[in-house]
Design an enzyme around this catalytic site. Structure first.
Site, PDB file in Angstrom:
ATOM      1  N   SER A 108      78.769  -5.736  -9.423  1.00 44.44           N
ATOM      2  CA  SER A 108      78.569  -6.799 -10.413  1.00 44.44           C
ATOM      3  C   SER A 108      79.525  -7.941 -10.141  1.00 44.44           C
ATOM      4  O   SER A 108      80.747  -7.789 -10.232  1.00 44.44           O
ATOM      5  CB  SER A 108      78.803  -6.259 -11.822  1.00 44.44           C
ATOM      6  OG  SER A 108      78.975  -7.346 -12.714  1.00 44.44           O
ATOM      7  N   HIS A 129      74.532  -7.312  -8.205  1.00 44.32           N
ATOM      8  CA  HIS A 129      74.191  -7.358  -9.630  1.00 44.32           C
ATOM      9  C   HIS A 129      74.705  -8.661 -10.236  1.00 44.32           C
ATOM     10  O   HIS A 129      75.907  -8.933 -10.222  1.00 44.32           O
ATOM     11  CB  HIS A 129      74.826  -6.149 -10.323  1.00 44.32           C
ATOM     12  CG  HIS A 129      74.440  -5.956 -11.747  1.00 44.32           C
ATOM     13  ND1 HIS A 129      73.252  -5.381 -12.129  1.00 44.32           N
ATOM     14  CD2 HIS A 129      75.088  -6.252 -12.902  1.00 44.32           C
ATOM     15  CE1 HIS A 129      73.196  -5.315 -13.456  1.00 44.32           C
ATOM     16  NE2 HIS A 129      74.298  -5.844 -13.953  1.00 44.32           N
ATOM     17  N   ASP A 152      75.043 -10.815 -13.540  1.00 42.67           N
ATOM     18  CA  ASP A 152      75.015 -10.732 -14.998  1.00 42.67           C
ATOM     19  C   ASP A 152      74.847 -12.114 -15.606  1.00 42.67           C
ATOM     20  O   ASP A 152      75.692 -12.986 -15.433  1.00 42.67           O
ATOM     21  CB  ASP A 152      76.309 -10.101 -15.515  1.00 42.67           C
ATOM     22  CG  ASP A 152      76.347  -8.612 -15.274  1.00 42.67           C
ATOM     23  OD1 ASP A 152      75.424  -7.918 -15.738  1.00 42.67           O
ATOM     24  OD2 ASP A 152      77.294  -8.136 -14.614  1.00 42.67           O
ATOM     25  N   MET A 161      74.492 -14.146 -19.096  1.00 42.46           N
ATOM     26  CA  MET A 161      74.777 -14.012 -20.533  1.00 42.46           C
ATOM     27  C   MET A 161      74.680 -15.368 -21.204  1.00 42.46           C
ATOM     28  O   MET A 161      75.180 -16.366 -20.669  1.00 42.46           O
ATOM     29  CB  MET A 161      76.185 -13.474 -20.738  1.00 42.46           C
ATOM     30  CG  MET A 161      76.463 -12.180 -19.997  1.00 42.46           C
ATOM     31  SD  MET A 161      78.144 -11.653 -20.347  1.00 42.46           S
ATOM     32  CE  MET A 161      78.259 -10.225 -19.278  1.00 42.46           C
ATOM     33  N   HIS A 179      70.493  -9.206 -14.157  1.00 42.44           N
ATOM     34  CA  HIS A 179      70.528  -8.543 -15.473  1.00 42.44           C
ATOM     35  C   HIS A 179      70.618  -9.626 -16.538  1.00 42.44           C
ATOM     36  O   HIS A 179      71.672 -10.232 -16.715  1.00 42.44           O
ATOM     37  CB  HIS A 179      71.743  -7.600 -15.489  1.00 42.44           C
ATOM     38  CG  HIS A 179      72.009  -6.953 -16.805  1.00 42.44           C
ATOM     39  ND1 HIS A 179      73.213  -6.325 -17.089  1.00 42.44           N
ATOM     40  CD2 HIS A 179      71.248  -6.805 -17.919  1.00 42.44           C
ATOM     41  CE1 HIS A 179      73.167  -5.843 -18.325  1.00 42.44           C
ATOM     42  NE2 HIS A 179      72.000  -6.128 -18.852  1.00 42.44           N
ATOM     43  N   MET A 237      71.065 -10.848 -19.991  1.00 42.27           N
ATOM     44  CA  MET A 237      71.537 -10.547 -21.343  1.00 42.27           C
ATOM     45  C   MET A 237      71.344 -11.823 -22.148  1.00 42.27           C
ATOM     46  O   MET A 237      72.290 -12.523 -22.508  1.00 42.27           O
ATOM     47  CB  MET A 237      73.008 -10.114 -21.303  1.00 42.27           C
ATOM     48  CG  MET A 237      73.171  -8.701 -20.748  1.00 42.27           C
ATOM     49  SD  MET A 237      74.870  -8.362 -20.245  1.00 42.27           S
ATOM     50  CE  MET A 237      74.824  -8.983 -18.574  1.00 42.27           C
ATOM     51  N   MET A 289      72.478   1.002 -20.155  1.00 40.70           N
ATOM     52  CA  MET A 289      73.834   0.475 -20.352  1.00 40.70           C
ATOM     53  C   MET A 289      74.754   1.622 -20.761  1.00 40.70           C
ATOM     54  O   MET A 289      74.453   2.380 -21.685  1.00 40.70           O
ATOM     55  CB  MET A 289      73.847  -0.597 -21.447  1.00 40.70           C
ATOM     56  CG  MET A 289      73.208  -1.927 -21.072  1.00 40.70           C
ATOM     57  SD  MET A 289      73.831  -2.698 -19.563  1.00 40.70           S
ATOM     58  CE  MET A 289      75.570  -2.929 -19.947  1.00 40.70           C
ATOM     59  N   GLY A 339      78.210  -7.260 -22.342  1.00 38.22           N
ATOM     60  CA  GLY A 339      78.966  -8.474 -22.665  1.00 38.22           C
ATOM     61  C   GLY A 339      80.204  -8.675 -21.821  1.00 38.22           C
ATOM     62  O   GLY A 339      80.549  -9.792 -21.484  1.00 38.22           O
ATOM     63  N   PHE A 340      80.855  -7.576 -21.465  1.00 41.95           N
ATOM     64  CA  PHE A 340      82.130  -7.717 -20.756  1.00 41.95           C
ATOM     65  C   PHE A 340      82.301  -6.637 -19.696  1.00 41.95           C
ATOM     66  O   PHE A 340      81.838  -5.513 -19.882  1.00 41.95           O
ATOM     67  CB  PHE A 340      83.296  -7.638 -21.755  1.00 41.95           C
ATOM     68  CG  PHE A 340      83.227  -8.706 -22.811  1.00 41.95           C
ATOM     69  CD1 PHE A 340      83.773  -9.968 -22.572  1.00 41.95           C
ATOM     70  CD2 PHE A 340      82.577  -8.476 -24.011  1.00 41.95           C
ATOM     71  CE1 PHE A 340      83.673 -10.978 -23.535  1.00 41.95           C
ATOM     72  CE2 PHE A 340      82.474  -9.476 -24.980  1.00 41.95           C
ATOM     73  CZ  PHE A 340      83.032 -10.731 -24.742  1.00 41.95           C
ATOM     74  N   GLY A 341      83.020  -6.991 -18.634  1.00 43.64           N
ATOM     75  CA  GLY A 341      83.388  -6.001 -17.630  1.00 43.64           C
ATOM     76  C   GLY A 341      84.624  -5.246 -18.099  1.00 43.64           C
ATOM     77  O   GLY A 341      85.252  -5.609 -19.099  1.00 43.64           O
ATOM     78  N   ASP A 384      75.205   0.937 -15.826  1.00 46.48           N
ATOM     79  CA  ASP A 384      76.031  -0.266 -15.791  1.00 46.48           C
ATOM     80  C   ASP A 384      77.084  -0.200 -16.887  1.00 46.48           C
ATOM     81  O   ASP A 384      76.745  -0.174 -18.071  1.00 46.48           O
ATOM     82  CB  ASP A 384      75.096  -1.479 -15.995  1.00 46.48           C
ATOM     83  CG  ASP A 384      75.797  -2.817 -15.950  1.00 46.48           C
ATOM     84  OD1 ASP A 384      76.982  -2.877 -15.586  1.00 46.48           O
ATOM     85  OD2 ASP A 384      75.123  -3.826 -16.268  1.00 46.48           O
ATOM     86  N   GLY A 385      78.339  -0.164 -16.467  1.00 54.72           N
ATOM     87  CA  GLY A 385      79.445  -0.190 -17.413  1.00 54.72           C
ATOM     88  C   GLY A 385      80.374   0.992 -17.239  1.00 54.72           C
ATOM     89  O   GLY A 385      79.979   2.141 -17.405  1.00 54.72           O
ATOM     90  N   GLY A 386      81.611   0.706 -16.838  1.00 55.83           N
ATOM     91  CA  GLY A 386      82.607   1.769 -16.714  1.00 55.83           C
ATOM     92  C   GLY A 386      82.355   2.733 -15.568  1.00 55.83           C
ATOM     93  O   GLY A 386      82.778   3.895 -15.625  1.00 55.83           O
ATOM     94  N   SER A 422      84.463  -4.156 -12.135  1.00 52.82           N
ATOM     95  CA  SER A 422      85.923  -4.191 -12.021  1.00 52.82           C
ATOM     96  C   SER A 422      86.447  -3.173 -11.010  1.00 52.82           C
ATOM     97  O   SER A 422      87.417  -3.449 -10.304  1.00 52.82           O
ATOM     98  CB  SER A 422      86.570  -3.992 -13.397  1.00 52.82           C
ATOM     99  OG  SER A 422      86.035  -2.868 -14.035  1.00 52.82           O
TER     100      SER A 422
HETATM  101  C1  DX5 Z   1      78.498  -5.834 -18.811  1.00 56.80           C
HETATM  102  C2  DX5 Z   1      77.783  -6.110 -17.531  1.00 56.80           C
HETATM  103  C3  DX5 Z   1      78.248  -5.314 -16.395  1.00 56.80           C
HETATM  104  C4  DX5 Z   1      79.718  -5.433 -16.042  1.00 56.80           C
HETATM  105  C5  DX5 Z   1      80.181  -4.082 -15.588  1.00 56.80           C
HETATM  106  O1  DX5 Z   1      77.802  -6.403 -19.856  1.00 56.80           O
HETATM  107  O2  DX5 Z   1      76.399  -5.877 -17.683  1.00 56.80           O
HETATM  108  O3  DX5 Z   1      77.440  -5.485 -15.254  1.00 56.80           O
HETATM  109  O4  DX5 Z   1      79.995  -6.392 -15.060  1.00 56.80           O
HETATM  110  O5  DX5 Z   1      81.544  -4.126 -15.379  1.00 56.80           O
HETATM  111  P1  DX5 Z   1      82.441  -2.835 -15.131  1.00 56.80           P
HETATM  112  O6  DX5 Z   1      81.924  -2.153 -13.915  1.00 56.80           O
HETATM  113  O7  DX5 Z   1      83.787  -3.435 -14.959  1.00 56.80           O
HETATM  114  O8  DX5 Z   1      82.334  -1.972 -16.366  1.00 56.80           O
HETATM  115 ZN    ZN Z   2      75.093  -5.894 -15.905  1.00 56.75          ZN
END
Ligand code: DX5
Ligand code: ZN
Length: 218
Positions: free
Chosen positions: A12, A37, A39, A41, A70, A72, A141, A146-148, A179-181, A202
């Site tokens: 991402s 990927h 993102d 938003m 993606h 959002m 998800m 919303g956030f990494g 996607d996420g964590g 991240s």
């Molecule tokens: C969050 C995004 C993700 C984000 C994942 O809303 O959709 O794609 O970049 O970031 P990490 O891998 O740091 O959780």
């Molecule tokens: Zn994403």
């Protein structure tokens, strides 16, 4: 779309350096990532603003990687043409958005882009069941969008399993993306549950050795 790896990695770029995007994209490509990927938003569907079609267009010119967008955003239908023209290969939109799901899938297909659906953590697996045969991927998800840099929600694993089980009847080649964590430990849990496309922001872009980071997720 053919991929050489069974487990596909989609870094991402939300965690990349937007002022050095070309270099960052080159790094994940060399590392063997399967897609990129992107993102998007709108500050409305999610409480953050990232990038839109002009940036996708510039990315398209600078790489031949598969662009996995993606969205959002509240009204994805209205922006399908813009993202298709900008060079998206795959467009994933949220079932929770305002757009009509069937019409938006058809619209994406009409532009020659591959359609995918996304579910937020509180949305049940069943929300995507009626559409599985019409799409190429479901994105589950594993954090609130919303956030990494957020922590993986382990209670999403049964949802991945449920979608994989349903898809085995209606669309066996369906890709399931998470996607996420995503880090090596959570990647393994997702793969075991039936996911085959791992988004990671991240963890990959924060790594000292990006190639090692990409390989450690598979
Ligand atoms: C969050 C995004 C993700 C984000 C994942 O809303 O959709 O794609 O970049 O970031 P990490 O891998 O740091 O959780
Ligand atoms: Zn994403």
């Amino acid at each position: 779309m053919e991929f050489k790896n069974k487990i596909k990695i989609s870094p991402s770029i939300l965690s990349a350096d937007y002022a050095a995007l070309r270099e960052d994209i080159e790094k994940v490509k060399i590392a063997g990532a399967d897609m990129l990927h992107v993102d998007v938003m709108d500050g409305h569907f999610v409480p953050n603003i990232s990038i839109g079609p002009p940036v996708v267009k510039s990315i398209r010119k600078s790489t031949d990687m598969v662009l996995d967008c993606h969205l959002m955003i509240s009204d994805p239908y209205d922006y399908i043409d813009a993202f298709a023209k900008s060079g998206a290969d795959l467009i994933a939109f949220h079932v929770e958005s305002n757009s009509n799901i069937g019409e938006t899938i058809e619209k994406i297909k009409s532009t020659g882009v591959l359609p995918a659906l996304v579910v937020k953590p509180k949305t049940p697996a069943e929300a995507v069941f009626p559409y599985l045969k019409d799409i190429v991927m479901v994105l589950v998800m594993t954090v609130e969008p919303g956030f990494g840099g957020q922590s993986f929600m382990e209670d999403m694993l049964p949802k991945i399993k449920a979608i994989r089980e349903e898809a085995s009847k209606t669309n066996p080649s369906l890709m399931i993306q998470v996607d996420g964590g995503i880090v090596p430990e959570t990647a393994k849990l997702c793969i075991d549950a039936g996911a085959d496309v791992l988004v990671s922001g991240s963890y990959i872009f924060g790594a000292e050795n990006i190639t090692e980071a990409v390989n450690s997720l598979r």
